[in-house]
Design an enzyme around this catalytic site. Sequence first.
Site, mmCIF file in Angstrom:
data_model
loop_
_atom_site.group_PDB
_atom_site.id
_atom_site.type_symbol
_atom_site.label_atom_id
_atom_site.label_comp_id
_atom_site.label_asym_id
_atom_site.label_seq_id
_atom_site.Cartn_x
_atom_site.Cartn_y
_atom_site.Cartn_z
ATOM 1 N N HIS A 273 51.321 9.357 61.320
ATOM 2 C CA HIS A 273 51.077 10.774 61.633
ATOM 3 C C HIS A 273 49.474 11.274 61.783
ATOM 4 C CE1 HIS A 273 51.865 15.595 60.916
ATOM 5 N NE2 HIS A 273 50.841 15.265 60.159
ATOM 6 N N GLU A 274 48.800 10.970 60.705
ATOM 7 C CA GLU A 274 47.502 11.261 60.668
ATOM 8 C C GLU A 274 46.496 10.750 62.063
ATOM 9 O OE1 GLU A 274 46.028 13.448 59.095
ATOM 10 O OE2 GLU A 274 47.730 13.648 57.463
ATOM 11 N N HIS A 277 47.307 12.892 64.922
ATOM 12 C CA HIS A 277 46.295 14.022 65.208
ATOM 13 C C HIS A 277 45.091 13.674 65.984
ATOM 14 C CE1 HIS A 277 48.292 16.969 63.022
ATOM 15 N NE2 HIS A 277 48.373 16.643 61.661
ATOM 16 N N GLU A 351 51.338 19.657 64.368
ATOM 17 C CA GLU A 351 51.949 19.015 63.222
ATOM 18 C C GLU A 351 53.304 18.178 63.954
ATOM 19 O OE1 GLU A 351 50.818 18.013 60.426
ATOM 20 O OE2 GLU A 351 49.269 19.282 60.778
ATOM 21 N N ASP A 355 53.935 14.251 64.133
ATOM 22 C CA ASP A 355 55.190 13.648 63.809
ATOM 23 C C ASP A 355 55.753 12.942 64.713
ATOM 24 O OD1 ASP A 355 55.016 14.616 61.195
ATOM 25 O OD2 ASP A 355 56.474 16.264 61.475
#
Length: 411
Positions: A273-274, A277, A351, A355
């Site tokens: 997930h990070e 980003h 977000e 995801d």
Amino acid sequence: MNDYLIFILALLVFNWLLSLIVETLNLKNASTEIPGEFVGIYDDEKYAKSQRYLKDTTKFDLVQSAVMLPLTIAFILLGGFSWMNDIAQNTAQSMILQGLVFGGILMLIGQIIGLPFSIYSTFVIEEKFGFNKTTPKTFIADIFKSLLLTVLLGAPIFALILWIFSSVPYAWLWAWAALSIIQLFILFIAPVVILPLFNKFTPLEEGELRSAIEKFAAEQKFTLSGIFKIDGSKRSTKSNAYFTGFGNTKRIALFDTLIENHSTEELVGVLAHEVGHCKRGHIKKTILISMASTLLMFFILSLFISKPGLYAAFGIDGTPLYAGLIFFGFLYAPINMILGLLGTILSRKHEFEADAFAAETTREPTHLISALKKLSVDNLSNLTPHPLKVFLEYSHPPVLDRIKALRKFEG
Ligand SMILES: [Zn+2]
């Protein structure tokens, strides 16, 4: 009463009423029934505890704003700012030094008023729900470290902006350029200079987790300059993970509390997930947007900074620049709020995208879903926030919305 004062007072009251309404709606939206996704993860008792936590923290916020509102209004109407200005002008000769005295007094007042709230929140509420790990020593050290940072970073920046506005044509443009460069520099050095002041960063030890993270990063052709474990447990049992810095200071930081409670697959899901980003350009986009909004702020500031009415509203004769910068903050609040709203809308979109990236690249969303569930339970997050609260304040979508979106990736 001049127009600026009426506008600013109305705004303060409006903001307070709005938060009162939002928080009340949010509390009413809590349901005692455990949402389907969390049946078997939450038991009745722990779910009830999460709702008590919501109630206690909301009440605390409402009391704090109910104290701050009249204090702020009284300070303005009783000439608090004019008193500060007298002290500044009697202490120092140059405008910039006067500005530092003025800013310093304001900061100290803020610290003193905020202190009892901060103590109560950490040592009463967080303690009662079993989150608090902060010792009084850490608490006091944190205050001094923050003050030191404010003096070392905040004061020179404030002085620089005062100097630009008092001596340079097109000051708004130059102030923006200077601040943007400084902000980028701080973002760059923060992971190596600032954050280690507050937490210990230990390189993640060799082993299953490190190998799994490195394997994932290699698959995604993602260069990690460091995988660190940080001692979040020094302050709280709550857990988190984040990216800091960019370029060659880019690091992933996993809270020790996160590592303890999650499986390797779940942690890789969180990491994916990070990484999402970064890969989707969210960090760059956020920095650019923040720079653009700073430019807008400085431009609007330049329109108001020399209006005597703005100063008169706070009981000050003349137009001392340092006071104008603070007063402008009150005036700018509505634009700031709208920009903040747009920012949270974008952040929630990011977000979902991160995801989705995690679900696609780890080829199954199951692990990220279970990590999100554990995080919610461990942090006693509110599972059913009111939509207005989400719209106004949530930088992350409610966990049930994220899980629903992730489920679409299930094979
Ligand atoms: Zn995220």
